[in-house]
Design a protein around this motif. Structure first.
Motif, short mmCIF file in Angstrom:
data_model
loop_
_atom_site.label_atom_id
_atom_site.label_comp_id
_atom_site.label_asym_id
_atom_site.label_seq_id
_atom_site.Cartn_x
_atom_site.Cartn_y
_atom_site.Cartn_z
N TYR A 118 0.83 -1.21 0.00
CA TYR A 118 0.00 0.00 0.00
C TYR A 118 0.86 1.26 0.00
CZ TYR A 118 -2.69 3.88 1.80
OH TYR A 118 -3.22 5.12 1.99
N LEU A 119 1.84 1.32 0.89
CA LEU A 119 2.68 2.51 0.97
C LEU A 119 3.47 2.73 -0.31
CD1 LEU A 119 3.98 2.27 4.64
CD2 LEU A 119 2.31 3.88 3.72
N LEU A 120 3.99 1.66 -0.88
CA LEU A 120 4.75 1.79 -2.11
C LEU A 120 3.87 2.27 -3.26
CD1 LEU A 120 7.55 1.46 -3.34
CD2 LEU A 120 6.92 -0.88 -3.93
N LEU A 121 2.70 1.67 -3.43
CA LEU A 121 1.80 2.08 -4.51
C LEU A 121 1.27 3.49 -4.30
CD1 LEU A 121 -0.17 -1.24 -5.06
CD2 LEU A 121 1.49 -0.18 -6.60
N ALA A 122 0.94 3.85 -3.06
CA ALA A 122 0.44 5.20 -2.80
C ALA A 122 1.51 6.24 -3.11
CB ALA A 122 -0.02 5.31 -1.35
N GLN A 123 2.74 5.96 -2.71
CA GLN A 123 3.82 6.90 -3.01
C GLN A 123 4.10 6.96 -4.52
OE1 GLN A 123 7.20 7.04 0.05
NE2 GLN A 123 6.38 4.95 0.22
N ALA A 124 4.04 5.81 -5.17
CA ALA A 124 4.32 5.78 -6.61
C ALA A 124 3.31 6.58 -7.40
CB ALA A 124 4.36 4.33 -7.09
N MET A 126 2.09 9.37 -6.44
CA MET A 126 2.23 10.81 -6.16
C MET A 126 3.60 11.40 -6.47
SD MET A 126 0.04 11.22 -2.68
CE MET A 126 0.40 9.70 -1.85
N ILE A 127 4.63 10.57 -6.55
CA ILE A 127 5.96 11.14 -6.74
C ILE A 127 6.38 11.05 -8.20
CG2 ILE A 127 6.69 10.59 -4.38
CD1 ILE A 127 8.25 8.22 -5.53
N PRO A 128 7.30 11.92 -8.60
CA PRO A 128 7.85 11.79 -9.95
C PRO A 128 8.60 10.46 -10.08
CG PRO A 128 8.43 13.92 -8.99
CD PRO A 128 7.81 13.09 -7.91
N LYS A 129 8.54 9.87 -11.24
CA LYS A 129 9.13 8.55 -11.46
C LYS A 129 10.63 8.69 -11.78
CE LYS A 129 4.97 6.98 -11.15
NZ LYS A 129 4.24 8.04 -10.55
N ARG A 130 11.41 8.87 -10.74
CA ARG A 130 12.87 8.91 -10.87
C ARG A 130 13.43 7.81 -9.98
NH1 ARG A 130 12.46 14.89 -9.96
NH2 ARG A 130 12.03 15.72 -12.02
N LEU A 131 14.56 7.26 -10.38
CA LEU A 131 15.14 6.14 -9.67
C LEU A 131 15.41 6.46 -8.21
CD1 LEU A 131 16.22 3.26 -9.71
CD2 LEU A 131 18.44 4.18 -10.41
N THR A 132 16.00 7.61 -7.93
CA THR A 132 16.33 7.95 -6.54
C THR A 132 15.07 8.11 -5.70
OG1 THR A 132 16.50 10.29 -7.13
CG2 THR A 132 18.55 9.02 -7.06
N ARG A 133 14.05 8.71 -6.27
CA ARG A 133 12.80 8.90 -5.51
C ARG A 133 12.09 7.57 -5.28
NH1 ARG A 133 10.58 14.81 -6.76
NH2 ARG A 133 12.57 15.82 -6.33
N MET A 134 12.16 6.68 -6.26
CA MET A 134 11.55 5.36 -6.09
C MET A 134 12.31 4.55 -5.04
SD MET A 134 8.77 5.28 -7.68
CE MET A 134 8.35 3.56 -7.51
N MET A 135 13.63 4.70 -4.98
CA MET A 135 14.40 4.01 -3.96
C MET A 135 14.04 4.52 -2.57
SD MET A 135 18.07 3.64 -5.98
CE MET A 135 18.99 3.62 -4.49
N VAL A 136 13.84 5.83 -2.46
CA VAL A 136 13.41 6.40 -1.18
C VAL A 136 12.02 5.89 -0.83
CG1 VAL A 136 12.74 8.55 -0.03
CG2 VAL A 136 14.87 8.46 -1.34
N ALA A 137 11.13 5.79 -1.82
CA ALA A 137 9.77 5.28 -1.58
C ALA A 137 9.81 3.83 -1.08
CB ALA A 137 8.93 5.39 -2.84
N ALA A 139 12.33 2.42 0.53
CA ALA A 139 12.87 2.46 1.89
C ALA A 139 11.81 2.92 2.90
CB ALA A 139 14.08 3.39 1.95
N VAL A 140 11.05 3.95 2.55
CA VAL A 140 9.99 4.43 3.44
C VAL A 140 8.94 3.34 3.64
CG1 VAL A 140 8.05 6.07 3.58
CG2 VAL A 140 10.34 6.89 2.98
N ALA A 141 8.54 2.69 2.57
CA ALA A 141 7.54 1.63 2.69
C ALA A 141 8.06 0.48 3.55
CB ALA A 141 7.14 1.12 1.30
N LEU A 142 9.31 0.13 3.40
CA LEU A 142 9.90 -0.95 4.19
C LEU A 142 9.98 -0.57 5.67
CD1 LEU A 142 11.17 -3.74 4.03
CD2 LEU A 142 13.37 -2.64 3.69
N ILE A 143 10.46 0.62 5.94
CA ILE A 143 10.60 1.08 7.34
C ILE A 143 9.23 1.18 8.02
CG2 ILE A 143 11.22 3.07 8.78
CD1 ILE A 143 13.57 3.51 6.76
N PHE A 144 8.25 1.76 7.32
CA PHE A 144 6.95 1.97 7.95
C PHE A 144 6.01 0.78 7.87
CE2 PHE A 144 8.44 6.31 7.69
CZ PHE A 144 8.08 6.78 8.93
#
Length: 167
Positions: A118-124, A126-137, A139-144
């Motif tokens: 859910y967190l990964l799809l929700a972030q995906a 809303m965020i621009p599709k760039r490799l660094t931003r997807m990696m952060v997404a 990480a955030v999904a994994l941590i939370f």
């Protein structure tokens, strides 16, 4: 002036519809709370208090629908105009659909997997599709997803739903 009236009618119609949806969901949760386990030593079951709350929410929302319909009558809004306005809310509606899917699949996939997805799809969405931003997404999904699971299990001794796959 016409635009303001149409916008007011749309907001009023969506408000009335949302009251009805909340009432229906509260009744669903009312019946689900009845399946909570009971204790031999307690006079009320574990679901008694949630059932009271959900029934109260449902009744209040149904009263709100009745009051709205009494004060304003049935919405006088064309479906095509309403759909045009709703298309502007596609991101909100997409995230609402993702959240509903998250709640539905959690009993089968468990907290960690369903929350991560859910967190990964929700972030995906809303965020621009760039490799660094997807990696952060990721990480955030994994941590939370894993973090709260292990915090609740190890610190509070509260176990969040585990995967219950058919088998």
């Amino acid at each position: 002036m016409q635009h303001v009236r149409v916008q007011h009618e749309l907001v009023s119609a969506l408000q009335t519809i949302s009251y009805g949806i909340i009432a229906a969901l509260a009744m669903f949760l009312f019946f689900r709370a009845g399946s909570l386990p009971t204790s031999r030593w307690e006079p009320m079951s574990a679901g008694a208090f949630p059932r009271i709350i959900f029934l109260s929410i449902s009744i209040l929302c149904l009263l709100a629908v009745a009051v709205d319909l009494f004060k304003q009558g049935w919405p006088k809004l064309s479906l095509s105009h309403a759909m045009h306005r709703l298309r502007r809310l596609k991101l909100v509606l997409l995230n609402l659909a993702l959240f509903i899917a998250y709640v539905v699949v959690m009993p089968w996939l468990g907290y960690i997997v369903s929350t991560f997805a859910y967190l990964l799809l929700a972030q995906a969405t809303m965020i621009p599709k760039r490799l660094t931003r997807m990696m952060v997404a990721v990480a955030v999904a994994l941590i939370f997803s894993a973090g709260p699971y292990y915090l609740f299990a190890d610190v509070f001794n509260i176990y969040l739903p585990r995967a219950r796959l058919a088998g």
